[in-house]
Scaffold this active site. Structure first.
Site, mmCIF file in Angstrom:
data_model
loop_
_atom_site.group_PDB
_atom_site.id
_atom_site.type_symbol
_atom_site.label_atom_id
_atom_site.label_comp_id
_atom_site.label_asym_id
_atom_site.label_seq_id
_atom_site.Cartn_x
_atom_site.Cartn_y
_atom_site.Cartn_z
ATOM 1 N N GLU A 54 -71.454 -45.637 13.042
ATOM 2 C CA GLU A 54 -72.706 -45.694 14.170
ATOM 3 C C GLU A 54 -72.911 -43.991 13.606
ATOM 4 O OE1 GLU A 54 -71.379 -44.699 17.874
ATOM 5 O OE2 GLU A 54 -73.591 -44.483 18.665
ATOM 6 N N HIS A 69 -80.188 -46.224 15.745
ATOM 7 C CA HIS A 69 -80.906 -46.835 17.573
ATOM 8 C C HIS A 69 -81.480 -46.809 18.265
ATOM 9 C CE1 HIS A 69 -76.617 -44.335 19.376
ATOM 10 N NE2 HIS A 69 -76.377 -45.127 18.571
ATOM 11 N N ASN A 107 -67.544 -34.177 24.512
ATOM 12 C CA ASN A 107 -68.961 -33.238 24.576
ATOM 13 C C ASN A 107 -68.497 -33.319 26.774
ATOM 14 O OD1 ASN A 107 -71.235 -33.658 24.850
ATOM 15 N ND2 ASN A 107 -72.091 -35.296 25.010
ATOM 16 N N GLU A 165 -64.357 -46.372 21.543
ATOM 17 C CA GLU A 165 -65.176 -44.041 21.220
ATOM 18 C C GLU A 165 -64.236 -43.535 22.076
ATOM 19 O OE1 GLU A 165 -69.414 -45.056 21.759
ATOM 20 O OE2 GLU A 165 -69.373 -43.871 23.931
ATOM 21 N N TYR A 202 -78.523 -45.364 30.971
ATOM 22 C CA TYR A 202 -77.904 -44.867 29.281
ATOM 23 C C TYR A 202 -78.398 -45.322 28.300
ATOM 24 C CZ TYR A 202 -75.148 -45.139 25.471
ATOM 25 O OH TYR A 202 -75.076 -44.829 24.064
ATOM 26 N N ARG A 217 -63.854 -48.694 18.366
ATOM 27 C CA ARG A 217 -64.842 -46.918 17.345
ATOM 28 C C ARG A 217 -64.400 -46.529 17.612
ATOM 29 N NH1 ARG A 217 -69.594 -47.411 18.084
ATOM 30 N NH2 ARG A 217 -70.253 -46.436 19.298
ATOM 31 N N ASP A 231 -72.955 -36.805 19.540
ATOM 32 C CA ASP A 231 -71.558 -35.275 19.762
ATOM 33 C C ASP A 231 -70.609 -35.469 18.797
ATOM 34 O OD1 ASP A 231 -72.091 -37.526 21.614
ATOM 35 O OD2 ASP A 231 -70.045 -37.564 22.003
ATOM 36 N N ARG A 235 -79.071 -50.833 16.927
ATOM 37 C CA ARG A 235 -78.299 -50.412 18.093
ATOM 38 C C ARG A 235 -79.662 -51.005 18.968
ATOM 39 N NH1 ARG A 235 -75.434 -46.712 21.782
ATOM 40 N NH2 ARG A 235 -77.606 -45.425 22.340
ATOM 41 N N HIS A 292 -67.337 -44.571 15.555
ATOM 42 C CA HIS A 292 -68.070 -43.961 16.817
ATOM 43 C C HIS A 292 -68.536 -43.195 16.052
ATOM 44 C CE1 HIS A 292 -68.699 -41.038 20.780
ATOM 45 N NE2 HIS A 292 -70.049 -41.642 20.435
ATOM 46 N N HIS A 307 -71.838 -49.598 27.700
ATOM 47 C CA HIS A 307 -71.063 -48.846 27.812
ATOM 48 C C HIS A 307 -70.460 -48.497 29.192
ATOM 49 C CE1 HIS A 307 -71.467 -44.076 28.298
ATOM 50 N NE2 HIS A 307 -71.964 -44.708 26.959
HETATM 51 C C1 CS2 Z 1 -72.981 -43.582 23.412
HETATM 52 C C2 CS2 Z 1 -72.385 -42.107 22.951
HETATM 53 O O1 CS2 Z 1 -72.731 -44.006 20.772
HETATM 54 C C3 CS2 Z 1 -72.037 -44.357 22.018
HETATM 55 O O2 CS2 Z 1 -71.742 -45.472 21.542
HETATM 56 O O3 CS2 Z 1 -71.941 -44.644 23.656
HETATM 57 O O4 CS2 Z 1 -73.813 -42.259 22.968
HETATM 58 C C4 CS2 Z 1 -71.314 -41.713 23.786
HETATM 59 O O5 CS2 Z 1 -71.953 -41.748 24.812
HETATM 60 C C5 CS2 Z 1 -71.726 -40.333 23.895
HETATM 61 O O6 CS2 Z 1 -71.348 -40.506 22.229
HETATM 62 C C6 CS2 Z 1 -70.559 -39.521 24.601
HETATM 63 O O7 CS2 Z 1 -70.609 -37.632 24.144
HETATM 64 MG MG MG Z 2 -71.075 -46.514 22.817
#
Ligand code: CS2
Ligand code: MG
Length: 404
Positions: free
Chosen positions: A341, A124, A39, A264, A161, A285, A318, A149, A314, A214
Site C-alpha cells: 500500500e 488510493h 494512530n 493491518e 471511510y 496486511r 499514519d 484501490r 499496510h 474496513h
Molecule cells: C486503511 C487505513 O489504509 C488502509 O487500508 O484501513 O486508512 C486505516 O483506516 C488507517 O491506517 C487507520 O489509522
Molecule cells: Mg484497510
C-alpha cells in the site's frame, strides 16, 4: 565488535499528523530509527517506550536484534497487543537500521538479497460519487500505477471511510474528540457493486483493482458482497469483517473466490495463524510498525509463504516514512510478495523524514544506502508539536456503535 547502546529516545512530532519515532545511538555514534506510531493512541506507546523499554536498552549490544526482541517480548510477561508490539517494532526497526549501517549494506541485503527489482504499489482512488472515483482511477493509471484501490462515498451517509472531505487527501484522524460518523451496511451493499461495474467498464481489466470494506460487514453480508464482486475480478476485498474474528472468513470462503486481505490491525502471528494455515485469506496486511518490527513480520510472512498467502502490507499515511522505508526492504527480499500500500506522505512529513526510496512506473524502490535509507531531522521535528488526534467512531441509525 562491541556496539553498546548508549542512548534510546522517543521523538514525537506532528508534520501534518502525529508520528512517534524511536532513535537508538551506539557507543560508536551509529544511529538507527524505527516507527512506533499508533494512530489515535500515540502517547500510550510513548509512555510504554520511555518508562518501560528505553531504560532497559542502555548498555545492551545493538547487534543482538533477536535477543533484544525476545527480551522485550518475553521479559514484559504481559504479551502482545498493539501498544506493546508497536513499541517493540520501533526498537527492532532501529536495530536493523544500525546493523545495515555497520555492515555497509541496505537492509534488504541482510534479509536474503533481492527477490524482485521493484515493489509494486497500489494507490488510493476516492470520490464523493462513483463518477469521481472512476475518473480518479484513470488518473492513477495515467501516472503508471498497476494497482488502484477504489472507494466511494455512500449516498445518504455524511462522511464515508476512505473519502477525504471536498477532494482533500484522506487523513482519518482529527484533533479533538473522536468524530462520530454514521454507517449503514445496507446502503453500502446497495451502492458499492455499481462502483466496480463502472470502473471495469471504463478502464477494463488490465490493472489490479482493490477495495477496503474496513471491518463493517457480518460474515454473511461479506459472503454476499464477495460473491457479487466476482465478475469484476478484484485483486482483493480488504477487511470484509472485523479481522479478529478469524473463523468468520470460513463463511466468506464457502461462497466466493474473490481474494481476501486482512491484518493491518494485527500485532502478532497469533492474530492470523488460523487465517493463514487454513488459507482463509490470500494476502496478509501486517506491517513493520504494528506487528513487532522486521523481526516478527518476517516470521508472519514465512508462515504465509508456507500456505500460499502473499504480503500486502499496510502503508497508510499514519505509518511514517520510516515504516515505509523498512517495509520496502522486506518487500524487496521476501519470496511471497503481493503488493505494498502506498499513500504518499505530504511534503512537510517528508521534510522531517528524509528518505531515499522513490516511485517509478507503479513501483517503489528502496534506498541503496546502508541501513534503511531514512532518517529523522530532529530540528524539523521540533517545529511540529504533538496535538492529540483520534480516529472516528461509527454509529448506526439507532445510535449504536459499529466497527469504524
Ligand atoms: C486503511 C487505513 O489504509 C488502509 O487500508 O484501513 O486508512 C486505516 O483506516 C488507517 O491506517 C487507520 O489509522
Ligand atoms: Mg484497510
Amino acid at each position: 565488535m562491541s556496539m553498546k547502546i548508549v542512548d534510546a529516545k522517543v521523538i514525537v512530532t506532528s508534520p501534518g499528523r502525529n508520528f512517534v519515532t524511536v532513535k537508538i545511538t551506539t557507543e560508536d555514534g551509529v544511529t538507527g530509527v524505527g516507527d512506533a506510531t499508533l494512530n489515535g493512541r500515540e502517547m500510550a506507546v510513548v509512555g510504554y517506550l520511555t518508562e518501560h523499554v528505553c531504560p532497559l536498552l542502555i548498555g545492551r549490544e545493538a547487534s543482538r536484534i533477536e535477543d533484544t526482541w525476545q527480551y522485550l517480548y518475553k521479559g514484559a510477561y504481559w504479551r502482545r497487543g498493539p501498544v506493546t508490539m508497536t513499541a517493540i517494532a520501533g526498537v527492532d526497526t532501529a536495530l536493523w537500521d544500525i546493523k545495515g549501517k555497520v555492515a555497509g549494506l541496505p537492509v534488504y541485503q541482510l534479509l536474503g538479497g533481492r527477490s524482485r527489482d521493484g515493489v509494486m504499489v497500489y494507490g488510493h482512488a476516492q470520490g464523493s460519487t462513483i463518477e469521481e472515483t472512476v475518473d480518479e482511477v484513470g488518473r492513477y493509471l495515467e501516472r503508471g500505477y498497476r494497482a488502484v484501490r477504489a472507494q466511494t462515498a455512500i449516498p445518504g451517509l455524511s462522511g464515508t471511510y476512505g473519502i477525504g472531505s471536498d477532494g482533500e487527501r484522506y487523513e482519518p484522524a482529527s484533533s479533538g474528540l473522536p468524530e462520530e460518523t454514521p454507517w449503514s451496511t445496507p446502503a453500502y451493499l446497495n451502492h458499492v457493486p455499481e462502483l466496480f461495474d463502472r470502473v471495469r467498464r471504463e478502464h477494463g481489466y488490465g490493472f489490479h483493482l482493490l477495495h477496503d470494506a474496513h471491518h463493517r460487514m457480518s460474515p454473511n453480508e461479506a459472503a454476499g458482497l464477495a460473491k457479487a464482486l466476482e465478475p469484476f475480478r478484484l485483486f482483493w476485498l480488504e477487511d470484509p469483517t472485523p479481522a479478529e474474528d478469524q473463523t468468520a472468513f470460513r463463511r466468506i470462503r464457502e461462497h466466493s473466490t474473490t481474494p481476501l486481505a486482512t491484518g493491518e490491525i494485527f500485532n502478532s502471528i497469533h492474530d492470523c495463524d488460523r487465517l493463514i494455515t487454513e488459507r482463509l485469506i490470500d494476502y496478509i496486511r501486517t506491517s513493520v510498525t504494528h506487528a513487532g518490527g522486521i523481526t516478527h513480520l518476517r516470521r508472519i510472512l514465512s508462515l504465509a509463504e508456507l500456505h500460499g498467502v502473499r504480503s500486502g502490507s499496510h502503508g497508510a499515511t499514519d505509518l511514517s516514512p520510516v515504516c515505509m522505508a523498512a517495509a520496502l526492504h522486506v518487500d524487496t527480499a521476501i519470496p511471497n510478495f503481493g503488493v505494498q500500500e502506498y499513500m504518499p506522505h505530504e511534503e512537510r512529513t517528508n521534510e522531517v523524514f528524509p528518505h531515499g526510496y522513490h516511485f517509478a512506473d507503479g513501483h517503489l524502490y528502496p534506498s541503496e544506502d546502508p541501513g534503511l535509507g531514512v532518517d529523522i531531522d530532529e530540528n524539523a521535528a521540533e517545529s511540529h508539536p504533538y496535538e492529540p488526534a483520534y480516529l472516528p467512531v461509527a454509529r448506526l441509525h439507532d445510535g449504536s456503535m459499529h466497527d469504524w
